[in-house]
Design a protein around this motif. Structure first.
Motif, short mmCIF file in Angstrom:
data_model
loop_
_atom_site.label_atom_id
_atom_site.label_comp_id
_atom_site.label_asym_id
_atom_site.label_seq_id
_atom_site.Cartn_x
_atom_site.Cartn_y
_atom_site.Cartn_z
N LEU A 148 0.90 6.40 -7.05
CA LEU A 148 -0.26 7.21 -7.42
C LEU A 148 0.01 8.70 -7.19
O LEU A 148 -0.38 9.54 -8.00
N LEU B 119 2.06 1.59 -3.58
CA LEU B 119 0.94 2.01 -4.44
C LEU B 119 0.62 3.49 -4.21
O LEU B 119 0.41 4.25 -5.16
N LEU C 94 2.31 9.83 -10.01
CA LEU C 94 1.57 9.87 -11.28
C LEU C 94 0.63 11.06 -11.33
O LEU C 94 0.61 11.81 -12.32
N PHE D 134 0.83 -1.22 0.00
CA PHE D 134 0.00 0.00 0.00
C PHE D 134 0.86 1.26 0.00
O PHE D 134 0.51 2.25 -0.65
#
Lengths: 131, 50
Positions: A103, A99, A106, A96
């Motif tokens: 994110l 991730l 990005l 997590f």
């Protein structure tokens, strides 16, 4: 322990408040057309809302009568979780975090590109007006 | 490896499935928007620089 879908347990209730706050944050951001004004107002809301995050984190300690167990991970070397759950928990935490970072990177790059598009289009419009 | 979930198996596996679906959705939406914006920036830069 658990065995129920919902109870007015301190952790569940404080997290429900936090979740509703998240929805309010997203709604406020989407409701304001100008991104700079939206960023200013939501940042203030975010500072106020961080209190709810702390409240949810320590709800088990503040109100001790809930269904939720105490901390699963702690530095006191006391074993709080069985191995069958401990190792997957560490893998999930690592997953997590990675991730989340991916994110954030990005979406930050996307936001920078969007702002560059706006700047280039504004500059082009001004150049047309001057010409 | 996998603990016996007993009568909670459907609920637990359903929760895993829903979580994976939502995570996949947020990743796909972010990725798609990033690709669209990247393409649009290339167009705008090509137009304004050219």
């Amino acid at each position: 322990m658990w065995g129920t879908w919902w109870a007015w347990d301190p952790r569940l209730t404080s997290f429900l408040i936090l979740f509703l706050f998240y929805l309010g944050y997203v709604a406020l951001w989407e409701a304001i057309a100008d991104p700079d004004t939206a960023a200013d107002l939501t940042s203030v809301l975010c500072i106020v809302g961080s209190v709810f995050a702390l409240l949810s984190r320590y709800a088990v300690n503040f109100w001790n009568q809930g269904l939720h167990q105490g901390a699963s991970l702690s530095l006191d070397a006391e074993k709080n979780v069985a191995d069958v759950f401990y190792q997957p928990l560490l893998v999930c935490i690592a997953g997590f975090v990675l991730l989340f970072l991916a994110l954030v990177i990005l979406r930050t790059r996307t936001e920078i590109r969007l702002r560059r598009i706006r700047a280039l289009e504004t500059r082009a419009q001004r150049a047309q007006v001057v010409a | 490896m996998m603990p016996d979930l007993g009568k909670y198996a459907d609920a637990v596996m359903g929760a895993y499935g829903a979580s994976i679906l939502l995570l996949g959705l947020i990743v796909w939406l972010s990725w798609r928007k990033a690709a669209q914006v990247r393409k649009r920036l290339a167009e705008v830069e090509g137009r304004t620089n050219g």
